[in-house]
Motif scaffolding. Structure first.
Motif, PDB file in Angstrom:
ATOM      1  N   GLY A 183      -1.954  18.213  19.859  1.00  0.00           N
ATOM      2  CA  GLY A 183      -1.047  18.624  19.073  1.00  0.00           C
ATOM      3  C   GLY A 183      -2.239  19.278  18.065  1.00  0.00           C
ATOM      4  O   GLY A 183      -2.119  20.385  17.307  1.00  0.00           O
ATOM      5  N   ALA A 184      -3.107  18.385  17.650  1.00  0.00           N
ATOM      6  CA  ALA A 184      -4.274  18.864  16.743  1.00  0.00           C
ATOM      7  C   ALA A 184      -4.863  19.979  17.026  1.00  0.00           C
ATOM      8  O   ALA A 184      -5.102  20.794  15.987  1.00  0.00           O
ATOM      9  CB  ALA A 184      -5.175  17.686  16.460  1.00  0.00           C
ATOM     10  N   ILE A 185      -5.250  20.265  18.415  1.00  0.00           N
ATOM     11  CA  ILE A 185      -5.984  21.446  18.661  1.00  0.00           C
ATOM     12  C   ILE A 185      -5.248  22.598  18.616  1.00  0.00           C
ATOM     13  O   ILE A 185      -5.619  23.460  18.234  1.00  0.00           O
ATOM     14  CB  ILE A 185      -6.501  21.187  20.117  1.00  0.00           C
ATOM     15  N   ALA A 205      -1.140  13.680  21.164  1.00  0.00           N
ATOM     16  CA  ALA A 205      -1.641  13.815  19.437  1.00  0.00           C
ATOM     17  C   ALA A 205      -2.765  14.645  19.351  1.00  0.00           C
ATOM     18  O   ALA A 205      -2.831  15.522  18.555  1.00  0.00           O
ATOM     19  CB  ALA A 205      -1.802  12.560  18.875  1.00  0.00           C
ATOM     20  N   GLU A 206      -3.930  14.394  20.279  1.00  0.00           N
ATOM     21  CA  GLU A 206      -5.039  15.233  20.215  1.00  0.00           C
ATOM     22  C   GLU A 206      -4.771  16.812  20.656  1.00  0.00           C
ATOM     23  O   GLU A 206      -5.352  17.554  19.880  1.00  0.00           O
ATOM     24  CB  GLU A 206      -6.008  14.751  21.203  1.00  0.00           C
ATOM     25  N   ARG A 258     -10.448  22.715  24.329  1.00  0.00           N
ATOM     26  CA  ARG A 258     -11.039  23.400  23.059  1.00  0.00           C
ATOM     27  C   ARG A 258     -12.008  24.436  23.534  1.00  0.00           C
ATOM     28  O   ARG A 258     -11.843  25.606  22.860  1.00  0.00           O
ATOM     29  CB  ARG A 258     -11.842  22.304  22.334  1.00  0.00           C
ATOM     30  N   PRO A 275       2.763  16.034  15.439  1.00  0.00           N
ATOM     31  CA  PRO A 275       2.376  17.483  14.743  1.00  0.00           C
ATOM     32  C   PRO A 275       1.888  18.302  15.706  1.00  0.00           C
ATOM     33  O   PRO A 275       0.852  18.145  16.621  1.00  0.00           O
ATOM     34  CB  PRO A 275       1.401  17.300  13.640  1.00  0.00           C
ATOM     35  N   GLY A 276       2.336  19.638  15.864  1.00  0.00           N
ATOM     36  CA  GLY A 276       1.678  20.510  17.002  1.00  0.00           C
ATOM     37  C   GLY A 276       2.608  20.699  18.252  1.00  0.00           C
ATOM     38  O   GLY A 276       2.508  21.819  18.960  1.00  0.00           O
ATOM     39  N   LEU A 332      -2.383  22.958  16.666  1.00  0.00           N
ATOM     40  CA  LEU A 332      -2.291  23.237  15.159  1.00  0.00           C
ATOM     41  C   LEU A 332      -3.327  24.093  14.760  1.00  0.00           C
ATOM     42  O   LEU A 332      -3.371  25.182  14.228  1.00  0.00           O
ATOM     43  CB  LEU A 332      -1.995  22.074  14.655  1.00  0.00           C
ATOM     44  N   ASP A 333      -4.835  23.560  14.905  1.00  0.00           N
ATOM     45  CA  ASP A 333      -5.955  23.909  14.500  1.00  0.00           C
ATOM     46  C   ASP A 333      -6.123  25.422  14.956  1.00  0.00           C
ATOM     47  O   ASP A 333      -6.538  26.306  14.227  1.00  0.00           O
ATOM     48  CB  ASP A 333      -7.023  23.305  15.071  1.00  0.00           C
TER      49      ASP A 333
END
Ligand SMILES: *Cc1c(COP(=O)(O)O)cnc(C)c1O
Length: 459
Positions: free
Chosen positions: A206-208, A203-204, A177, A245-246, A210-211
């Motif tokens: 992917g979330a980063i 998954a984590e 991050r 997602p991502g 996408l964000d």
């Protein structure tokens, strides 16, 4: 086995022979060599590399290959079969990777020449898909494959190396991050990585991704055709595919657990637009208009045919059956390791497990295993050895010989704990960082591989 066992056995061609050799003689020599070399892995003592191991499967693929071995897939008007095979290899791979979850998008793929090539095309696509960034970078967990560094080196994309937790071997998400900058085009995660068989928190990641509006490449070179079936069988494997997602690209090697011949891999894209950004074309060349979907020019139609044949002949049921045997075998081999308190499994592995010891150099265990014909792969920082379980290990008797040889190896290592390991010493010599000697040694090894056997006599 010596690296040059044939020097004294067969004629060495240091120049082009004046007369041709008979086909019979050539084929007899090759089949003698192949039989001798097959012995090394046929008993199931060799980690990775021989993923299927059934000679009748290989014979079938060779037959499929032979129909189109001499066809050049660049000339598509001459081989509509190649167009069918390639499209269906991509479609079947997208299906295994659950691309149907990508509502409203148009997933696609590229068939490449191997895992490194799939990774290279992904790095190229992220660079070309971001034309406004002059010097792109990607964030790679330290455990991700060297092919990313190679691709970055070739294409001028920087790889920022994210540290991993020394115990779980999972990538440090906070570091990821904090280190995304304006030039970061994509993150990388492995499912699983080659060293430890552990799966990154996709998954984590992917979330980063996408964000922050960037891509996420999942390296499923090793696991792409195996983990989906492990999940179906109920093994505790986190989602890593297009359901997450991502995730924007996934590499999956047909020439590993896809059980195809060596020389193919698939790079799957969540969206065709990213794939289409990296095509090369030259429309004003005097030789004609030229375009190719990837880096290769001419490719053999035989490889597409054999890869398609492997996938269609096995089907989901075949892949599931093979996966069941591989996961069960891996679990049994890991149980044998856990029965020794001096051994420690690294992280939470899958079908590929790595282990070390906090009491002695694990390369002592490797030294002993080598005397029993085991061919493990080695790691460093800390020293560890791994086994990628493939079909040859699922043969009857292999788990039993692993269990008893490992027990003897632990006894050997305990008794010799104050002595330097033989395999470790050699490995350490190569591994010693970027010293001038290491650099020279590596160049010499590479040159030896290509020139030593038949150096050209100079006038
Ligand atoms: C094998 C592998 C690669 C590279 O693939 P090649 O087919 O050897 O070029 C990349 N990533 C992982 C995890 C692998 O196991």
């Amino acid at each position: 086995m010596s690296r040059f066992p044939y020097l004294d056995e067969y004629e060495v061609h240091r120049t082009m022979p004046d007369e041709g050799t008979s086909r019979e003689e050539i084929l007899a020599m090759m089949s003698a060599m192949a039989s001798r070399e097959n012995v090394v892995w046929e008993d199931g003592h060799c980690s990775g590399t021989m993923y299927c191991g059934d000679h009748d499967h290989y014979d079938f693929l060779n037959q499929a290959f032979s129909n189109f071995s001499y066809v050049n897939t660049l000339q598509r008007d001459m081989c509509p079969s190649a167009t069918k095979f390639e499209a269906e290899i991509i479609a079947m791979t997208l299906d295994i990777l659950d691309a149907s979850a990508l509502e409203g998008r148009k997933p696609g793929g590229l068939v490449t020449s191997g895992g490194s090539s799939s990774i290279a095309h992904a790095v190229l696509a992220y660079r070309e898909g971001n034309p406004n960034i002059t010097r792109a970078n990607m964030i790679k967990p330290e455990t991700a494959h060297p092919a990313f560094a190679k691709a970055g080196h070739l294409f001028g994309v920087d790889m920022k190396i994210a540290p991993v937790d020394p115990v779980t071997l999972e990538v440090d998400l906070e570091w990821v991050r904090a280190n995304i900058d304006a030039n970061t085009v994509a993150l990388i995660g492995s499912a699983p990585n080659y060293g430890y068989g552990t799966v990154d928190p996709i998954a984590e990641l992917g979330a980063i991704a996408l964000d922050r509006g960037i891509g996420l490449h999942v390296d499923g070179c090793l696991g792409g055709f195996l983990l989906p079936f492990g999940r179906e069988l109920g093994y505790d494997i986190p989602a890593f595919d297009f359901t997450v997602p991502g995730v924007t690209t996934i590499s999956a090697d047909t020439h590993k657990y896809g059980y195809a011949l060596k020389g193919t891999s698939v790079l799957a894209f969540a969206d065709q637009s990213l794939r289409n950004s990296q095509y090369f074309y030259l429309t004003d060349w005097s030789g004609g208009k030229y375009c190719s979907p990837g880096m290769d020019g001419s490719r053999s139609g035989g490889l597409l045919a054999a890869t398609w044949a492997a996938m269609v002949s096995l089907g989901r049921a075949g892949y599931l059956r093979y996966a069941k045997a591989i996961f069960e075998t891996s679990a049994a081999m890991q149980d044998a390791i856990r029965s020794h308190p001096s051994l420690r499994i690294m992280g939470r592995p899958s079908f590929l497990f790595s282990f070390t010891s906090d009491e002695y150099d694990i390369y002592l265990v490797n030294d002993f295993l080598r005397t029993k014909g085991w061919r493990m792969n080695g790691q460093q920082y800390p020293n560890a050895i791994h086994m990628a379980v493939t079909r040859p290990q699922t043969q009857p008797g292999v788990v039993e010989s692993w269990t008893s040889d490992l027990a003897d190896a632990v006894a050997y290592a305990t008794a010799h704990k104050d002595e330097p390991a033989k395999s470790g010493a050699i490995y350490g010599g190569v591994a010693g960082g970027m010293s001038a000697e290491a650099d020279e040694f590596i160049r010499a090894v590479m040159a030896d591989m290509m020139d030593q056997q038949a150096s050209i006599p100079m006038a």
